[in-house]
Scaffold this motif. Sequence first.
Motif, PDB file in Angstrom:
ATOM      1  N   GLU A 152       9.736  12.251 -11.153  1.00 29.20           N
ATOM      2  CA  GLU A 152      10.995  11.763 -11.754  1.00 29.20           C
ATOM      3  C   GLU A 152      11.001  10.260 -11.906  1.00 29.20           C
ATOM      4  O   GLU A 152      11.378   9.729 -12.959  1.00 29.20           O
TER       5      GLU A 152
ATOM      6  N   ASP B  23      12.757  16.395 -19.019  1.00 27.18           N
ATOM      7  CA  ASP B  23      13.947  17.100 -19.481  1.00 27.18           C
ATOM      8  C   ASP B  23      15.198  16.507 -18.818  1.00 27.18           C
ATOM      9  O   ASP B  23      16.205  16.234 -19.476  1.00 27.18           O
ATOM     10  N   LYS B  24      15.103  16.267 -17.541  1.00 27.06           N
ATOM     11  CA  LYS B  24      16.225  15.727 -16.770  1.00 27.06           C
ATOM     12  C   LYS B  24      16.561  14.296 -17.208  1.00 27.06           C
ATOM     13  O   LYS B  24      17.730  13.926 -17.323  1.00 27.06           O
TER      14      LYS B  24
ATOM     15  N   ASP C 276       3.770  20.449 -15.242  1.00 27.41           N
ATOM     16  CA  ASP C 276       5.050  21.146 -15.044  1.00 27.41           C
ATOM     17  C   ASP C 276       6.107  20.200 -14.472  1.00 27.41           C
ATOM     18  O   ASP C 276       7.249  20.176 -14.942  1.00 27.41           O
ATOM     19  N   ALA C 277       5.720  19.431 -13.448  1.00 22.36           N
ATOM     20  CA  ALA C 277       6.667  18.515 -12.805  1.00 22.36           C
ATOM     21  C   ALA C 277       7.121  17.433 -13.793  1.00 22.36           C
ATOM     22  O   ALA C 277       8.303  17.062 -13.815  1.00 22.36           O
TER      23      ALA C 277
ATOM     24  N   SER D 144       3.397  21.427 -24.403  1.00 20.95           N
ATOM     25  CA  SER D 144       4.574  20.853 -23.732  1.00 20.95           C
ATOM     26  C   SER D 144       5.258  19.845 -24.657  1.00 20.95           C
ATOM     27  O   SER D 144       4.699  19.468 -25.682  1.00 20.95           O
TER      28      SER D 144
ATOM     29  N   THR E 274      10.434  11.275 -22.822  1.00 20.70           N
ATOM     30  CA  THR E 274       9.162  11.999 -22.817  1.00 20.70           C
ATOM     31  C   THR E 274       8.000  11.017 -22.905  1.00 20.70           C
ATOM     32  O   THR E 274       7.565  10.650 -23.992  1.00 20.70           O
TER      33      THR E 274
ATOM     34  N   THR F 207       3.266  14.879  -7.299  1.00 18.87           N
ATOM     35  CA  THR F 207       4.283  15.655  -8.000  1.00 18.87           C
ATOM     36  C   THR F 207       5.693  15.192  -7.631  1.00 18.87           C
ATOM     37  O   THR F 207       6.572  15.124  -8.487  1.00 18.87           O
TER      38      THR F 207
ATOM     39  N   LYS G 202       9.602  18.908 -16.379  1.00 18.80           N
ATOM     40  CA  LYS G 202      10.907  19.088 -15.760  1.00 18.80           C
ATOM     41  C   LYS G 202      11.632  17.744 -15.634  1.00 18.80           C
ATOM     42  O   LYS G 202      12.824  17.617 -15.968  1.00 18.80           O
ATOM     43  N   ALA G 203      10.894  16.741 -15.161  1.00 18.75           N
ATOM     44  CA  ALA G 203      11.478  15.406 -14.987  1.00 18.75           C
ATOM     45  C   ALA G 203      11.871  14.806 -16.330  1.00 18.75           C
ATOM     46  O   ALA G 203      12.913  14.144 -16.450  1.00 18.75           O
TER      47      ALA G 203
END
Length: 217
Positions: free
Chosen positions: A90, A116-117, A109-110, A154, A121, A86, A113-114
């Motif tokens: 990033e 999005d940052k 989930d991780a 997602s 995708t 996890t 989040k990554a």
Amino acid sequence: MPSAADRREMILAAMAAAAKIAGRDPAGVQLIAVSKGRSAEEIEPLIAAGQRDFGESRVQEALDKWPPLVARHPDIRLHGIGRLQTNKAEDAVRLFSVIHAVDRTGLVDALVKAADKAGRTPAVYVQVNIGEEEQKGGCAIADAGDLLAKVRASPLPLAGLMAIPPAGVEPGPYFALLAKIARRHDVAGLSMGMSGDFRAAIMLGATAVRIGTALFE
Ligand SMILES: *Cc1c(COP(=O)(O)O)cnc(C)c1O
């Protein structure tokens, strides 16, 4: 001695032959060159021969090796094929266009989040522990449906299902089982088959094969 480019041609021909026997379009099977443990010098002839999809197992190794190659060939797609921690999400999202080893909801989930940052995708394969082996990555067969639903809900595109059959046994039944799980859940992509068993995998529905040894040695 055949060159890496020659070996690639032979493998592409064998892939096409297996697809034809199964009544499938050879264009529906992607060759991923698994370059883990190989140097840039070994990889470059394959890029020159037209190979664009490459697989790496470890994020750190890929980070050390690929940025200069990708800078020269921006159309290369890197596939993360190894178990992913996890805390590496990033880096993985920045490096990989496709991630093949998504095997738990916490990792989804991780990655979300990554993604999005990073504003990227990557597509993901849900890895299934098809032989229900203690040590192997992949979710339990019984959990595949929930994990697929999680990915589908997602922003990460679902690429399909991935599996590595147990070593030392006939892989065909495991490929067939993965294909059956895919049909049950209406999943199109199947990442299965390596150097020793890619023909069987293609005959049983693989849409991506991950080949290292047969290409590089
Ligand atoms: C190393 C590896 C491969 C390639 O295996 P070969 O037998 O060298 O073709 C494929 N998939 C995964 C997940 C790997 O780790």
